[in-house]
Design an enzyme around this catalytic site. Sequence first.
Site, mmCIF file in Angstrom:
data_model
loop_
_atom_site.group_PDB
_atom_site.id
_atom_site.type_symbol
_atom_site.label_atom_id
_atom_site.label_comp_id
_atom_site.label_asym_id
_atom_site.label_seq_id
_atom_site.Cartn_x
_atom_site.Cartn_y
_atom_site.Cartn_z
ATOM 1 N N ALA A 292 0.820 -1.207 0.000
ATOM 2 C CA ALA A 292 0.000 0.000 0.000
ATOM 3 C C ALA A 292 0.857 1.261 0.000
ATOM 4 O O ALA A 292 0.500 2.277 -0.596
ATOM 5 C CB ALA A 292 -0.911 -0.005 1.222
ATOM 6 N N ASP A 338 28.902 29.640 -24.227
ATOM 7 C CA ASP A 338 29.907 30.102 -25.169
ATOM 8 C C ASP A 338 29.276 31.160 -26.069
ATOM 9 O O ASP A 338 28.060 31.196 -26.247
ATOM 10 C CB ASP A 338 30.392 28.903 -25.993
ATOM 11 C CG ASP A 338 31.517 29.266 -26.942
ATOM 12 O OD1 ASP A 338 32.329 30.132 -26.583
ATOM 13 O OD2 ASP A 338 31.561 28.692 -28.037
ATOM 14 N N ASP A 568 31.657 24.147 -27.296
ATOM 15 C CA ASP A 568 31.917 23.378 -28.511
ATOM 16 C C ASP A 568 33.362 22.920 -28.613
ATOM 17 O O ASP A 568 33.665 21.970 -29.312
ATOM 18 C CB ASP A 568 31.546 24.188 -29.762
ATOM 19 C CG ASP A 568 32.259 25.539 -29.806
ATOM 20 O OD1 ASP A 568 33.040 25.827 -28.877
ATOM 21 O OD2 ASP A 568 32.028 26.297 -30.762
ATOM 22 N N THR A 665 -5.476 1.255 -11.643
ATOM 23 C CA THR A 665 -6.348 2.414 -11.468
ATOM 24 C C THR A 665 -5.616 3.638 -10.930
ATOM 25 O O THR A 665 -6.211 4.711 -10.847
ATOM 26 C CB THR A 665 -7.514 2.054 -10.538
ATOM 27 O OG1 THR A 665 -6.998 1.606 -9.285
ATOM 28 C CG2 THR A 665 -8.354 0.954 -11.159
#
Length: 827
Positions: A292, A338, A568, A665
């Site tokens: 439960a 950047d 990058d 449910t």
Amino acid sequence: MNDLTSNAVREKTSQSGPPLSEPRPVNVAGAPSLGLSQAEAARRLAEHGRNEIQREQTRSPWGVLLEQFRSPMIVLLLGACGVSAMLGEHADAIAIGAIVVLNALIGFAQEFKAERALLALRSMTAPRARVMRDGYAVQLPAAEVVPGDVLLLEAGDVVAADARLLEAHALATNEAALTGESVPVDKAAVPVAADAPLAQRTDSVFLGTAVTRGTGVAEVRATGMHTELGKIAHLLASTSDTDTPLEQRLERVTRTLLMACAAIVVLVAALGLWRGQGWLAVLMSSISLAVAAVPEGLPAVVTIALALGVQRMAARHALVRRLQAVETLGSATVVCTDKTGTLTTGTMEVREVWGANPHAVLFASAACCDASLGPDGKEGTGDPTELALLRAALARGIHREEIERDRPRVAVRPFDSETKRMSVLRADGALYVKGALEVLLPRCNAGTEGALEAMRTLSGRGLRVLAVARGSGPEEEGLELLGLVGMADPPRPEAVTAVAAARAAGVRTVMITGDSQETAQAIGRELGILLPGEDAAERIHARVTAEDKLRIVRRWKERGEVVAMTGDGVNDAPALREAHIGIAMGRTGTEVTREAADLVLTDDNFATIVTAIREGRAIYENIRKTLVYLLVGNVGELMLMFAASLVGLPLPLLPLQLLWINLVTDSLPALALVMDPARAELLSRPPRRPDEPMLGRSQWHHILLMGALEVAVVMGVFVWTDPVEHVERARALAFSTLVFAELMRAFAARSATRIFWEVGPLTNRLLLGVVLFSAGLQLAIYELPAARALFGLGELHLWELGLAFALGLIPATVLEVSKLVRRWKRG
């Protein structure tokens, strides 16, 4: 005028040239007569190792799969599955195990797909280098370059190792991936100080950088992990992966549930033993309480919510490597980004022309140029500065091809880092010169008035300034200064809007770049990163190294901020790994950077980051409201079972019935709830505090009150049905009442402030369909005798099912009315 390119190495062994077994002799001025012999090169290769950067090991499929089982909630479910199996509750064990496996498969599919997509971004061909061996120029894999090799360089080459220049003619390299400097760096074979900053070592070239113009000869000083690029790769070892805010918050919720569950289970077990119940009955009660208390569907809900975010982000040019990365951006309070290519277009552009006749300035610029535009007038080959000049000239109808046809070149003096100018003498006797103003000004006797003031004005705006002059004859004297051209890498139009949106969302944008402070601040002001009165040192960081970037990220983290970092270049990789979320560029980014990142932008666009922030916030909101919905049910079930044990009643619900409620449910509506569309106002609110829990006081207050209300309704109907005499019928009615209460409450759970018809019932059709489907399944149980027997239920009449539905409406109705009352009190 002499053509200064005559001494440079002109002959290049290309991929389409003769094979490696047919080397060509090359006479290189200033270089060792033979370079290295093949035998000596082989010896050094064995001594120093291959010229390669040690790549981070990519995650194996098994590694990706095992990561799906790290969550404490998953561990708890696996424990519950094992206990159920040992006690012979095979249906429970199978159901719990199926949920765990499904959750793992969903997470594995998404992250493994991202890993495969990342591999597709990598270059499929190994780089090659041209070196001197036994007096010949030969082309060989870059991995076989060794210290002492002599590299032959020209425009278009990628430098194969760190090397000291022996000869350089108009040589420039793009070092953006290493230093962040957006403008090509002019190189010269003139020694600089050994301790000069990396961006100022003009006498050296570095592994991974690209030759943008000119030619050169260089002696290799370092290879592999001993290069500057390798040193940055070493920094990755000093960084560590950080748990995302979502992972931290869910772990705290899980710990709270575990402690509460353990305390109640121990209390109920002790109470049962004190009453003289058998150990099997006590154990069954304890298992029921554990089932439960645990929201079995939560891991699947979280995984599916993140997976949906991954799919939506992929459609918006973002490749997510880790599922949690999407939500982490929603928690971001600082984005360190950047500049070049992310906030800006990544290409030079003429921003301003100063002079009496701008057309003449651009004509002279095109006439004194070696670059060539492509057919589209945008792409091209050559120096980025010259391409910018050609694009500006083309916009005024000036075509370099026509100039070359109508006024052929007679002589050329290429640009050189020492002379800082370039000149072209054409057939009509006109001499066109471009270069630094301080170099051209002493050679001009006309057009110089106001030039210095204009230079200072343009430079103050962060523009790179080029002077353009015209003369007659071969001598660079007695020139007329035509004007100045101010160039810059312009901001992306969408980046300006995105920065403003990030500011409105309470997210600081911090720009980190290798450019000069003046250029960085000018771009920062234009983008809206730096507003009047703000501290530039807080928002703008210029001339930074890899160590600086790592330090900046750590400083923000120490201040309690959730940090996203973009980059990058290889010099960004350590900071990307250290940040809560690392964002790499997919188009211009390096492989090392992409491997260190959590998210890869396939369009290199800052606006995509802001979109991801909104997506992340929506995911968090959906996960939190779904978690609240699930926990109301679980807390209610826990209270119900505890209350029955406390007063000595039979268990209102059996473990399998509780599992059905939690998995069917509860979990099915929860999966639909987590797909709710994002609300428009998400980016108009400040970010969540980093220390804000997933469930605050108001959420727990709601969970306890609504759980207690469900307990009151279900316990009332259970007691009214006389469980002592008719336990199966009582359980059947309590079971259905709780199921209908959970299903109806799903509609009210979509918003904490708006009632369900204001939210829009049809804006989440999936939820409507799931509720109808789950209700149908619940009714089917009572129509099938085998199903009733499996669940231990008695038969119910139609009016009793109607009663269960009516009672199930009570919690949802109370919740909706409470929203209206709170709104009325606020006026």
